[in-house]
Design an enzyme around this catalytic site. Structure first.
Site, PDB file in Angstrom:
ATOM      1  N   LYS A   9       9.208  55.236   3.923  1.00  0.00           N
ATOM      2  CA  LYS A   9       8.444  56.234   3.154  1.00  0.00           C
ATOM      3  C   LYS A   9       7.933  57.342   4.086  1.00  0.00           C
ATOM      4  O   LYS A   9       7.941  57.184   5.305  1.00  0.00           O
ATOM      5  CB  LYS A   9       7.288  55.519   2.438  1.00  0.00           C
ATOM      6  CG  LYS A   9       7.764  54.456   1.413  1.00  0.00           C
ATOM      7  CD  LYS A   9       6.585  53.820   0.678  1.00  0.00           C
ATOM      8  CE  LYS A   9       7.059  52.764  -0.319  1.00  0.00           C
ATOM      9  NZ  LYS A   9       5.931  52.233  -1.134  1.00  0.00           N
ATOM     10  N   TYR A  49      10.502  55.676  -9.568  1.00  0.00           N
ATOM     11  CA  TYR A  49       9.403  54.747  -9.849  1.00  0.00           C
ATOM     12  C   TYR A  49       9.060  54.670 -11.344  1.00  0.00           C
ATOM     13  O   TYR A  49       7.932  54.335 -11.693  1.00  0.00           O
ATOM     14  CB  TYR A  49       8.164  55.136  -9.039  1.00  0.00           C
ATOM     15  CG  TYR A  49       8.159  54.599  -7.623  1.00  0.00           C
ATOM     16  CD1 TYR A  49       8.223  53.220  -7.375  1.00  0.00           C
ATOM     17  CD2 TYR A  49       8.051  55.445  -6.527  1.00  0.00           C
ATOM     18  CE1 TYR A  49       8.187  52.711  -6.076  1.00  0.00           C
ATOM     19  CE2 TYR A  49       8.023  54.945  -5.222  1.00  0.00           C
ATOM     20  CZ  TYR A  49       8.088  53.574  -5.010  1.00  0.00           C
ATOM     21  OH  TYR A  49       8.050  53.067  -3.727  1.00  0.00           O
ATOM     22  N   ASN A 112       2.304  52.394   2.291  1.00  0.00           N
ATOM     23  CA  ASN A 112       2.641  51.100   2.901  1.00  0.00           C
ATOM     24  C   ASN A 112       4.020  51.097   3.567  1.00  0.00           C
ATOM     25  O   ASN A 112       4.687  50.081   3.645  1.00  0.00           O
ATOM     26  CB  ASN A 112       2.487  49.976   1.869  1.00  0.00           C
ATOM     27  CG  ASN A 112       3.369  50.186   0.650  1.00  0.00           C
ATOM     28  OD1 ASN A 112       4.154  51.120   0.596  1.00  0.00           O
ATOM     29  ND2 ASN A 112       3.260  49.300  -0.317  1.00  0.00           N
ATOM     30  N   HIS A 115       9.796  50.637   1.312  1.00  0.00           N
ATOM     31  CA  HIS A 115      10.154  50.134  -0.016  1.00  0.00           C
ATOM     32  C   HIS A 115      11.314  49.163   0.141  1.00  0.00           C
ATOM     33  O   HIS A 115      12.190  49.378   0.983  1.00  0.00           O
ATOM     34  CB  HIS A 115      10.607  51.276  -0.934  1.00  0.00           C
ATOM     35  CG  HIS A 115      11.270  50.773  -2.185  1.00  0.00           C
ATOM     36  ND1 HIS A 115      10.550  50.412  -3.298  1.00  0.00           N
ATOM     37  CD2 HIS A 115      12.577  50.503  -2.459  1.00  0.00           C
ATOM     38  CE1 HIS A 115      11.402  49.950  -4.217  1.00  0.00           C
ATOM     39  NE2 HIS A 115      12.631  49.990  -3.736  1.00  0.00           N
ATOM     40  N   GLU A 126      18.749  50.878  -7.956  1.00  0.00           N
ATOM     41  CA  GLU A 126      18.118  51.725  -6.926  1.00  0.00           C
ATOM     42  C   GLU A 126      19.140  52.287  -5.939  1.00  0.00           C
ATOM     43  O   GLU A 126      19.024  53.439  -5.502  1.00  0.00           O
ATOM     44  CB  GLU A 126      17.048  50.928  -6.178  1.00  0.00           C
ATOM     45  CG  GLU A 126      15.832  50.615  -7.051  1.00  0.00           C
ATOM     46  CD  GLU A 126      14.774  49.788  -6.336  1.00  0.00           C
ATOM     47  OE1 GLU A 126      13.698  49.588  -6.928  1.00  0.00           O
ATOM     48  OE2 GLU A 126      15.005  49.340  -5.197  1.00  0.00           O
TER      49      GLU A 126
END
Ligand code: IDP
Ligand code: MG
Length: 140
Positions: A9, A49, A112, A115, A126
């Site tokens: 990310k 998402y 965080n 992913h 995905e």
């Protein structure tokens, strides 16, 4: 062999963790079979998402995911979905096990670092979201 989608990310990229994260995958016997750096648009992050569209954090999450470059990868290996999630650690870094990527590097539950797909079905969806078949390579 199984495949999963991994994303470093924007916080992981800006903290200089691209190499560290890929090193962990390779050290864990996992293979990178596709990789690119992208800057997601807000719409692209919202599409990715969409399962979380009714969550209170959806707008903030998709703004964060489109705030800077991210590295998207297809990782291949035996039970890679589970292994990747073990390397990542729990969603909330405060609950993540010692030695996991999120425990060591994440600042909070939203930012965080990584992913990882959570099932074979979501992995397929995905991977398709970011990679046309021709961008995924086979090699020994
Ligand atoms: P996962 O990334 O561990 O699979 P999900 O529950 O699928 O976790 O949530 C997707 C992403 O949404 C998380 O990685 C995190 O960036 C963000 N997120 C999840 N829960 C929260 C929250 O309670 N507050 C803010 N952001 C969250
Ligand atoms: Mg998830």
């Amino acid at each position: 062999m199984e495949r999963t989608l991994s994303i470093i990310k924007p916080d992981g990229v800006s903290k200089g963790l691209i190499g560290e994260i890929i090193r962990r995958f390779e050290a864990g016997g996992l293979k990178v079979v596709a990789l690119k750096m992208i800057r997601m648009t807000k719409e692209q992050a919202e599409g990715f998402y969409q399962v979380h569209k009714n969550k209170p954090f959806f707008d903030s999450l998709t703004s964060f995911m489109s705030s800077g470059p991210a590295v998207v990868m297809v990782i291949e290996g035996k039970e890679v979905i589970k292994k990747n999630r073990e390397l990542m650690g729990a969603t909330n870094p405060r609950e993540a096990a010692e030695g996991t990527i999120r425990k060591e590097f994440a600042s909070d539950v939203e930012r965080n670092i990584v992913h990882g797909s959570d099932s074979p079905e979501t992995a397929r969806w995905e991977i398709d979201y970011f990679f046309p078949e021709g961008e995924i390579v086979e090699y020994e």
